[in-house]
Every structure is written in structure tokens, then in C-alpha cells.
Design a protein around this motif. Structure first.
Motif, PDB file in Angstrom:
ATOM      1  N   ALA A  57      14.021  47.504  15.010  1.00  0.00           N
ATOM      2  CA  ALA A  57      13.447  47.284  13.677  1.00  0.00           C
ATOM      3  C   ALA A  57      11.946  47.504  13.734  1.00  0.00           C
ATOM      4  N   SER A  58      11.550  48.719  14.064  1.00  0.00           N
ATOM      5  CA  SER A  58      10.144  49.099  14.199  1.00  0.00           C
ATOM      6  C   SER A  58       9.905  50.340  13.344  1.00  0.00           C
ATOM      7  N   THR A 407       1.102  47.967  12.559  1.00  0.00           N
ATOM      8  CA  THR A 407       2.164  47.114  13.097  1.00  0.00           C
ATOM      9  C   THR A 407       1.660  46.269  14.259  1.00  0.00           C
ATOM     10  N   ILE A 408       0.875  46.870  15.151  1.00  0.00           N
ATOM     11  CA  ILE A 408       0.322  46.110  16.270  1.00  0.00           C
ATOM     12  C   ILE A 408      -0.596  45.001  15.745  1.00  0.00           C
ATOM     13  N   VAL A 425       7.072  46.419   6.791  1.00  0.00           N
ATOM     14  CA  VAL A 425       6.617  47.808   6.940  1.00  0.00           C
ATOM     15  C   VAL A 425       7.695  48.647   7.603  1.00  0.00           C
ATOM     16  N   ALA A 426       8.347  48.103   8.622  1.00  0.00           N
ATOM     17  CA  ALA A 426       9.361  48.855   9.357  1.00  0.00           C
ATOM     18  C   ALA A 426      10.547  49.196   8.463  1.00  0.00           C
ATOM     19  N   LEU A 427      11.079  48.214   7.743  1.00  0.00           N
ATOM     20  CA  LEU A 427      12.236  48.476   6.884  1.00  0.00           C
ATOM     21  C   LEU A 427      11.880  49.427   5.749  1.00  0.00           C
ATOM     22  N   SER A 428      10.659  49.348   5.258  1.00  0.00           N
ATOM     23  CA  SER A 428      10.212  50.286   4.219  1.00  0.00           C
ATOM     24  C   SER A 428      10.149  51.705   4.758  1.00  0.00           C
ATOM     25  N   SER A 429       9.870  51.847   6.061  1.00  0.00           N
ATOM     26  CA  SER A 429       9.750  53.179   6.670  1.00  0.00           C
ATOM     27  C   SER A 429      11.058  53.953   6.642  1.00  0.00           C
ATOM     28  N   THR A 430      12.180  53.257   6.521  1.00  0.00           N
ATOM     29  CA  THR A 430      13.475  53.942   6.443  1.00  0.00           C
ATOM     30  C   THR A 430      13.539  54.863   5.244  1.00  0.00           C
ATOM     31  N   TYR A 431      12.835  54.499   4.167  1.00  0.00           N
ATOM     32  CA  TYR A 431      12.887  55.265   2.917  1.00  0.00           C
ATOM     33  C   TYR A 431      11.797  56.330   2.834  1.00  0.00           C
ATOM     34  N   TYR A 446      -2.241  50.401  -0.875  1.00  0.00           N
ATOM     35  CA  TYR A 446      -2.083  49.448  -1.974  1.00  0.00           C
ATOM     36  C   TYR A 446      -0.886  48.514  -1.816  1.00  0.00           C
ATOM     37  N   ARG A 447       0.281  49.090  -1.527  1.00  0.00           N
ATOM     38  CA  ARG A 447       1.513  48.305  -1.574  1.00  0.00           C
ATOM     39  C   ARG A 447       1.549  47.219  -0.507  1.00  0.00           C
ATOM     40  N   ILE A 448       1.079  47.500   0.708  1.00  0.00           N
ATOM     41  CA  ILE A 448       1.094  46.490   1.757  1.00  0.00           C
ATOM     42  C   ILE A 448       0.216  45.297   1.367  1.00  0.00           C
TER      43      ILE A 448
END
Length: 474
Positions: A57-58, A407-408, A425-431, A446-448
Motif C-alpha cells: 500500500a505505497s 510519503t517519506i 496518497v497511496a490509495l489515490s495513486s491507483t487512480y 491542493y487536494r492533499i
């Protein structure tokens, strides 16, 4: 792998593998290029593991995994099952794999640089200060439900309701994976209550339920199950917890559940025809007919797999990439509209009417792919149609660098809240594969920030985070 070699030997080993992958990408055979992309996943997984991220989950691994699902599982699956090798979009799959391989290779280089500049030191007791209780779980689910109910009631003016959807519904829609992250962590608690598990799981679909009831969002359940599974596996790996045989069996059964669900959902989608005015009883009847039709079909599995792969593959993005590569459309470059969108990213749409224009599905409308439906571009196609191969190299390199450094940073700050944001951030990266370049920019700039504030307030008022969490730094 990292423990077997010194840091210098480890880097040299990865560099050799990356050079070999780049050579494989030059071979003009689609299966060789697909294999090279699979090897890139190994590099990304290995390096993020060395950086003490919650793999799988990265961000890098899930970004790679999303691309594999679309281009390899979806592309190859649909081409084989439907014999569509020369069809719309699929005809450019081989070239797309080449550019995708180049892009992901640059992503790896960006990861390397980000890992060098940011020192990783993730604590072993991550998420230990999250407080799970019956009240907190019910409260956070109630907030999601209340948000939708307030937006769907009353006779308010259209501009007021539009503002509510943009500011409130939009904010909660962008964090709809938070209940799934909490659920994954909750499943590791001692003796989790299954009715609370159900409440957290259903909270994911509160905002999307109206669209799902008329046939939209067939992928919602699929990505929900994927998010829970990968996050849960990552936490098991991190804490060194043994996975029970029953849990392994459930995970092995998930692909079959997805196939069955997707077949029924596709039949239901064709029956209800996105009719928002059909009654609940009519929709229930459509659902019963869909289940009966699926159960009586002799080719149910093949049909479901075909529709599943067709949904996964981004055929319109592939076609856009092919149009740019063959010179059918000129390179679009970087425009004043991009600069304007970047500068005014924090201005709400109700005050800045031009916000979002020329992005996302507007790009596909511009090139004549769609007029009404939401057909997203892909980050690969948008990068290439702007600046060719150079655009792909730059965009993917920057994405790998930014994702890694952020992430770090999150993993090393703010107690449990930082790593939780890293999972967001990781789960959002899937899309990300279906985003355009400016959407990616908007997410990180902005979103983060906006979503992070909403997440923190939500977790504080529902009792998950104790007071003073943000002062904790590692």
C-alpha cells in the motif's frame, strides 16, 4: 534484497536491472514489453520496501499496479477475449506499453532521487495512538451519511446547492477511502466487531450510492476490496503478523467475487439505463432480473471477464496517444490556461468559473471523443500529446520524486496521522493513470492540503485522534 548488499551494491544492482528493462522495451514485441513493465513493478516494490513504506500500500507500487490493471490485464484481456487487437484504442497498445515502460522507468529514477534526499525513519508503532471505539466508528459513518442527506434535502436555490456540492460533497468525496483505511487498521485490533466492520465498509459508498443505483460506478466495489486487501496486507507485513488460513482463503476468493459482481452489475447497468427517475421497486426488479439472467447464462464467466477487461482498459486514452504519435494531432504543449489553473488552484469554482476548464474530460471533448459522457484522459496520453516522449519522461520523473518525498515526510511526522495521510496518497495513486497532468498537479498542490485538513478535523471530532497528535514527530 537490500539486506544482502551494501547500499552501493544495491543501487548498482537496481541500475543494471533498469538498464536491462530499457533494452527490453526497445524490442517491438508486445509480450516482451509487458514483461518489462512487470519487472519494473519488482523494482518499485523493492525500493519502496527499502524506504520503509507500507508496501504494497505505497504510492509507487499502487500507481504501477493501476497501470498494470488497465494496460496489461484490461488491454490483453479484452484483446484476447473479444479478438480486438485492431479495434479502437487497442491497436495502439504495443506503442503505449513502450511509452509506459519509459515513463515508469523515469518514475523509478525519481524515486531514487527522492529517497536519497529524504531520510526515512518510520516508527514501528505506527497507528498505535489511533483510538477505535463503537462511538468513533459510528460517528464517522454518521458524518458521511449526514453530509449526503443535507445535500439532498430542502428546496434551496440552485447556486446554494451547487456551492454545497462543490465545497462539502466534493471534499468528502475526495476522502471516501478514509473509512477503508480505518477499516484495514481496525481489522488488526483484538476481537473486531463485524457489525462495525460492515458500517465502516458501507461508509465508502454513502456518497456514491445514488450513482450506483442507476448503473454508474461498477468499479467502486472492486477498488474498495482492492484498497482494503492491499492496506491490510501491508499492515500485516509491517507488524509481522501471520495471516490466517481463513483470511488467505477469503483473499483468494475475491477475484471470483469481483467477476460475479461485475457481470451482474453490467447487466443491471444495461437494464436501468442511468434512469435517475426509476422507482426503488423498479430498480429492485431490474436487479432481480440481472441476477437471474447472470445465473442462467452459459457464458456468464466469459462475458463478465470481457466486460471487466473492457472497463479496465482506457481505450480512449490509447486512441489519443496513437493520434499524437502518428501526427494526426499536433503536440499541444503547455498553455496559458495551464498556468492560470496552476496559479488559481486554491480559488473555489463558485468564485473562479474557469476552474477546471480544459482539463479532464474537457480534453476528450476537445478532440471529439465524447460530448456528454465522462471519458477521462490518461496521464500517459496527456503527457505524450503535450510534448511527446520528452513530456512522458519529465512528468513521470517528477511524479516519482514528489510521491516518494511526500510519503517519506508523512511517514516520519505527526504520529499516526502522517502515515494515515501517506496511505491516503497511496490509495489515490491507483487512480492516477486516468488523470491528466494538471489533475495530478492539483492533487499534490491542493487536494492533499485541503483533504488533509478535512481528514484531521473529521478524525478529531469523531475521537480517532487524541489531542496533540500533530505535535508528535519522529
Amino acid at each position: 534484497m537490500a539486506k544482502m548488499f551494501s547500499k552501493n551494491d544495491y543501487f548498482q544492482c537496481q541500475l543494471i536491472v533498469l538498464c536491462g528493462i530499457l533494452c527490453m522495451l526497445l524490442i517491438p514485441f508486445i509480450f516482451v514489453r509487458a514483461f518489462a513493465i512487470m519487472l519494473l513493478g519488482m523494482l518499485i516494490y523493492t525500493h519502496e520496501r527499502q524506504l520503509k513504506m507500507l508496501v504494497p500500500a505505497s504510492p509507487g507500487f499502487l500507481f504501477w499496479f493501476g497501470n498494470v490493471l488497465s494496460y496489461i490485464v484490461g488491454g490483453f484481456g479484452f484483446a484476447i477475449l473479444a479478438d480486438a487487437w485492431d479495434d479502437f484504442g487497442i491497436r495502439y497498445l504495443n506503442d503505449a506499453l513502450f511509452y509506459l515502460g519509459i515513463g515508469l522507468s523515469c518514475y523509478v529514477v525519481g524515486m531514487w532521487l527522492g529517497g536519497v534526499l529524504k531520510k526515512q525513519n518510520t516508527p514501528i508503532n505506527v497507528f498505535m495512538d489511533l483510538k477505535f471505539s463503537h462511538v468513533s466508528i459510528i460517528s464517522i459513518s454518521s458524518v458521511f451519511l449526514l453530509t449526503v442527506l443535507l445535500g439532498g434535502t430542502g428546496d434551496s436555490e440552485m447556486d446554494v446547492k451547487s456551492s454545497y456540492y462543490n465545497i462539502v460533497i466534493g471534499s468528502f468525496q475526495s476522502i471516501e477511502n478514509i473509512p477503508l483505511i480505518l477499516l484495514s487498521i481496525y481489522l488488526l485490533q483484538k476481537h473486531p466487531k463485524w457489525w462495525l466492520v460492515g458500517i465502516l465498509f458501507c461508509s465508502k459508498f454513502v456518497i456514491a450510492i445514488s450513482g450506483m443505483s442507476v448503473g454508474y460506478g461498477r468499479n467502486k466495489l472492486i477498488f474498495a476490496l482492492l484498497s482494503i486487501s492491499l492496506t491490510w496486507l501491508a499492515l500485516h507485513y509491517w507488524y509481522g503478523i501471520k495471516i490466517s488460513n481463513s483470511a488467505k482463503l477469503i483473499i483468494l476468493c475475491l477475484p471470483f467475487v469481483v467477476i460475479i459482481y461485475f457481470g451482474i452489475a453490467s447487466t443491471y447497468r444495461h437494464s436501468v439505463k442511468f434512469d435517475a427517475y426509476s422507482s426503488i421497486s423498479e430498480r429492485q426488479e431490474f436487479l432481480r432480473e440481472s441476477i437471474n439472467s447472470a445465473s442462467s447464462s452459459n457464458n456468464f464467466v466469459i462475458d463478465s471477464l470481457t466486460q471487466f477487461c473492457e472497463r479496465l482498459v482506457q481505450a480512449h486514452g490509447l486512441e489519443l496517444l496513437g493520434m499524437a504519435e502518428t501526427g494526426y494531432i499536433e503536440y499541444y504543449g503547455w498553455t496559458m490556461n495551464d498556468l492560470e489553473q496552476a496559479i488559481f488552484v486554491y480559488i473555489p469554482k463558485i468564485w473562479y468559473k474557469n476552474k477546471g476548464n480544459g482539463l479532464g474530460s474537457d480534453i476528450m471533448v476537445y478532440y471529439g471523443f465524447t460530448e456528454y459522457n465522462h471519458v477521462p484522459p490518461t496521464i500517459l496520453a496527456d503527457s505524450f500529446r503535450r510534448s511527446g516522449l520528452f513530456g512522458v519522461v519529465i512528468v513521470y520523473f517528477v511524479l516519482g520524486f514528489v510521491a516518494t518525498t511526500i510519503t517519506i515526510y508523512f511517514n516520519n511526522h505527526w504520529g499516526s496521522f502522517g502515515p494515515l495521510l501517506a496511505l491516503y496518497v497511496a490509495l489515490s495513486s491507483t487512480y492516477f493513470l486516468s488523470f491528466d497532468v494538471m489533475d495530478i498537479y492539483t492533487f499534490y498542490v491542493y487536494r492533499i492540503v485541503s483533504s488533509g485538513l478535512v481528514i484531521y478535523v473529521l478524525l478529531r471530532i469523531t475521537g480517532f485522534l487524541p489531542k496533540g497528535t500533530l505535535r508528535k514527530s519522529c
